[in-house]
Design a protein around this motif. Structure first.
Motif, PDB file in Angstrom:
ATOM      1  N   THR A  93       0.846  -1.192   0.000  1.00 23.63           N
ATOM      2  CA  THR A  93       0.000   0.000   0.000  1.00 23.63           C
ATOM      3  C   THR A  93       0.880   1.240   0.000  1.00 23.63           C
ATOM      4  OG1 THR A  93      -1.758   1.163   1.188  1.00 23.63           O
ATOM      5  CG2 THR A  93      -0.192  -0.035   2.552  1.00 23.63           C
ATOM      6  N   SER A  94       0.459   2.258  -0.706  1.00 21.42           N
ATOM      7  CA  SER A  94       1.279   3.469  -0.720  1.00 21.42           C
ATOM      8  C   SER A  94       0.970   4.361   0.472  1.00 21.42           C
ATOM      9  CB  SER A  94       1.079   4.239  -2.024  1.00 21.42           C
ATOM     10  OG  SER A  94      -0.293   4.425  -2.262  1.00 21.42           O
ATOM     11  N   THR A  95      -0.292   4.270   0.963  1.00 25.82           N
ATOM     12  CA  THR A  95      -0.634   5.167   2.067  1.00 25.82           C
ATOM     13  C   THR A  95      -1.481   4.434   3.113  1.00 25.82           C
ATOM     14  OG1 THR A  95      -1.314   7.452   2.490  1.00 25.82           O
ATOM     15  CG2 THR A  95      -2.742   6.151   1.036  1.00 25.82           C
ATOM     16  N   PHE A  96      -1.747   5.070   4.222  1.00 23.27           N
ATOM     17  CA  PHE A  96      -2.505   4.468   5.337  1.00 23.27           C
ATOM     18  C   PHE A  96      -3.572   5.472   5.758  1.00 23.27           C
ATOM     19  CE2 PHE A  96       1.638   2.637   5.111  1.00 23.27           C
ATOM     20  CZ  PHE A  96       1.491   1.307   5.451  1.00 23.27           C
ATOM     21  N   TYR A  97      -4.767   4.989   6.065  1.00 27.15           N
ATOM     22  CA  TYR A  97      -5.820   5.959   6.411  1.00 27.15           C
ATOM     23  C   TYR A  97      -5.779   6.325   7.890  1.00 27.15           C
ATOM     24  CZ  TYR A  97      -8.681   2.124   8.321  1.00 27.15           C
ATOM     25  OH  TYR A  97      -9.138   1.076   9.061  1.00 27.15           O
TER      26      TYR A  97
ATOM     27  N   PRO B  23      -9.114  13.367  11.955  1.00 27.69           N
ATOM     28  CA  PRO B  23      -8.076  14.385  11.776  1.00 27.69           C
ATOM     29  C   PRO B  23      -7.097  14.399  12.947  1.00 27.69           C
ATOM     30  CG  PRO B  23     -10.267  15.368  11.529  1.00 27.69           C
ATOM     31  CD  PRO B  23     -10.469  13.934  11.910  1.00 27.69           C
ATOM     32  N   GLU B  24      -7.639  14.155  14.169  1.00 27.49           N
ATOM     33  CA  GLU B  24      -6.773  14.163  15.360  1.00 27.49           C
ATOM     34  C   GLU B  24      -5.743  13.038  15.273  1.00 27.49           C
ATOM     35  OE1 GLU B  24     -10.107  14.184  15.527  1.00 27.49           O
ATOM     36  OE2 GLU B  24     -10.439  16.257  16.164  1.00 27.49           O
ATOM     37  N   HIS B  25      -6.196  11.875  14.790  1.00 26.90           N
ATOM     38  CA  HIS B  25      -5.297  10.722  14.646  1.00 26.90           C
ATOM     39  C   HIS B  25      -4.163  11.069  13.660  1.00 26.90           C
ATOM     40  CE1 HIS B  25      -4.664   6.373  13.033  1.00 26.90           C
ATOM     41  NE2 HIS B  25      -3.851   6.593  14.057  1.00 26.90           N
ATOM     42  N   GLY B  26      -4.536  11.689  12.517  1.00 32.45           N
ATOM     43  CA  GLY B  26      -3.530  12.098  11.526  1.00 32.45           C
ATOM     44  C   GLY B  26      -2.544  13.081  12.133  1.00 32.45           C
TER      45      GLY B  26
ATOM     46  N   LYS C 298       3.650  11.047  17.464  1.00 26.01           N
ATOM     47  CA  LYS C 298       3.087  10.423  18.673  1.00 26.01           C
ATOM     48  C   LYS C 298       2.229   9.224  18.263  1.00 26.01           C
ATOM     49  CE  LYS C 298       2.728  14.903  20.893  1.00 26.01           C
ATOM     50  NZ  LYS C 298       1.760  15.985  20.791  1.00 26.01           N
ATOM     51  N   GLY C 299       2.172   8.237  19.126  1.00 29.34           N
ATOM     52  CA  GLY C 299       1.290   7.086  18.875  1.00 29.34           C
ATOM     53  C   GLY C 299       1.846   6.131  17.835  1.00 29.34           C
ATOM     54  N   GLU C 300       1.210   4.961  17.790  1.00 32.92           N
ATOM     55  CA  GLU C 300       1.642   3.894  16.885  1.00 32.92           C
ATOM     56  C   GLU C 300       0.893   4.023  15.572  1.00 32.92           C
ATOM     57  OE1 GLU C 300       2.961   0.262  17.869  1.00 32.92           O
ATOM     58  OE2 GLU C 300       4.297   1.609  18.994  1.00 32.92           O
ATOM     59  N   GLY C 301       1.553   3.795  14.461  1.00 37.39           N
ATOM     60  CA  GLY C 301       0.837   3.778  13.189  1.00 37.39           C
ATOM     61  C   GLY C 301       1.686   4.281  12.052  1.00 37.39           C
ATOM     62  N   TYR C 302       1.158   4.070  10.874  1.00 36.47           N
ATOM     63  CA  TYR C 302       1.894   4.457   9.667  1.00 36.47           C
ATOM     64  C   TYR C 302       1.138   5.539   8.923  1.00 36.47           C
ATOM     65  CZ  TYR C 302       4.599   0.305  10.644  1.00 36.47           C
ATOM     66  OH  TYR C 302       5.404  -0.609  11.248  1.00 36.47           O
TER      67      TYR C 302
END
Ligand SMILES: Cc1ncc(COP(=O)(O)O)c(C=O)c1O
Length: 391
Positions: free
Chosen positions: A30-34, A38-41, A48-52
């Motif tokens: 995948t090229s991107t992650f959702y 907006p706060e999560h992004g 901060k926080g876990e994720g891509y």
């Protein structure tokens, strides 16, 4: 490397739980992650926080192979790159700016030399090229603005061996970083961080992946600070590896120690066979007791890997003739793959290069290079025997 030994680590070092209870690490193509909101992004962009966020900035499959390579080399972190050359770039350019000086050994892979001399000069980074085996030349080339020393050992194509600890002491005294190209040895046979290196680079195209189906590299930083600079550089310049190649490389690494053991024993037998052949003038292989770098290789490596160079009697025509006569071996550049690769640079890769430049790069008419693969060694020798009988 923690807790376990090398062969266990190369299989279990992924370091984090595989998602969805999968047995092998999935390809996150995948090229991107959702973002969930907006706060999560905003949180992820703030670090901060876990994720891509986006695959150039990070991807689970790329992360997995980076963790394994960092663990096997014993560094803080690894950055997977789109090729070995991209890893050379990422191992040097984050640490220099116009006005700085670097020292590079004279036996690097050709493109590394061009990048670190002619290309670097265009950006104001001056370089001194020194004899790879002469510690005095390194010492005498240090200037007040020397920021980095770059070596490759064993080196391509002469297999010359550089004293990593010796050069690392010179680098430390000069307050400069030491970068080591560990492609030919792999972390299984040589551990540059334990010998004083600061950054290790790999063309993973070779032994790390091992199967000849990926072009990829790694730049490994010993400390968090070094790693972060390399990572930022690659995020910015876009030289990252892709998820599919990372998956293949992750899979290849699981058998690294087994492959290297077999590469070592096969190459030793082929080198000894070539040394005893009356059509061969000279054999360059660190595992041969009369090879110039043999004692040093024994000290800083736990095996001699599988690239052998040899000079054929009869020069150009003999070399070209051997290329036409071999049957099982693959006529190809590259090295460190499961199959045996053979090439005669003067009639193949360097046929268009002016003679003077060929000589400067150590490419004589006699020189032939073989990357000994994992076939039954009797078959490799048999193919050489029938090929040599025709030249
Ligand atoms: C020792 C060494 N370093 C770096 C490279 C460059 O790697 P790549 O071809 O993956 O860009 C090579 C390629 O042959 C190599 O042999």
């Amino acid at each position: 490397m923690k807790e376990h030994k090398f062969s266990t680590n190369q299989i279990h070092l992924e370091g984090h739980k595989k998602p969805f209870n999968s047995h092998s690490f999935p390809i996150f193509q995948t090229s991107t992650f959702y973002f969930d909101s907006p706060e999560h992004g905003a949180e992820l962009f703030a670090g901060k926080g876990e994720g891509y966020i986006y695959t150039r900035l990070g991807n689970p499959t790329i992360d997995a192979v980076e963790k394994v390579v960092a663990g096997l080399e014993g560094g803080f972190g690894a950055t997977a790159t789109s090729s070995g050359m991209s890893a050379v770039l990422a191992s040097v350019f984050p640490f220099v700016k116009a006005g700085d000086h670097i020292i590079v050994s004279d036996t690097l892979y050709g493109a590394s030399t061009t990048l670190l001399t002619d290309f670097a000069a265009r950006y104001g980074v001056e370089s001194s090229v020194v004899k790879s085996t002469d510690l005095n030349e390194y010492k005498n080339s240090v200037k007040s603005n020397t920021k980095l020393i770059y070596i490759e050992t064993p080196a391509n194509p002469t297999l010359s061996i550089t004293d990593i600890r010796g050069v690392s002491e010179i680098a430390k005294n000069a307050n400069a970083l030491l970068v080591v190209d560990n492609t030919f040895a792999t972390p299984y046979l040589q551990r540059p961080f334990e010998l004083g290196a600061d950054v290790i680079m790999h063309s993973a195209t070779k032994y790390l992946n091992g199967h000849g189906d990926v072009v990829m590299g790694f730049s490994v930083g010993k400390t968090e600070e070094l790693h972060k600079k390399i990572r930022s550089f690659t995020k910015l310049t876009g030289g990252n590896a892709n998820p599919f190649d990372s998956y293949l490389c992750l899979r290849g690494i699981k058998t690294l120690s087994l492959r290297m053991d077999k590469h070592n024993t096969n190459a030793q037998k082929v080198a000894e066979y070539l040394q005893g052949h009356d059509k061969v003038l000279k054999v360059y292989y660190p595992g041969l007791p009369d090879f110039e770098g043999h004692e040093l290789a024994k000290k800083q490596m736990t095996g001699f890997s599988s690239v052998i160079a040899f000079d054929l009697k009869g020069g150009f025509e003999a070399g070209k003739g051997l290329m036409k006569s071999v049957k099982m071996m693959t006529l190809a550049v590259s090295l460190g793959t499961i199959d045996t690769l053979i090439q005669h640079p003067a009639s193949m890769t360097h046929s268009g290069v002016p003679r003077e430049e060929k000589m400067k790069a150590g490419i004589t008419d006699e020189l032939t290079r073989i990357s000994v693969g994992l076939e039954d060694v009797e078959d490799i020798i048999q193919d050489l025997e029938q090929g040599l009988s025709k030249v």
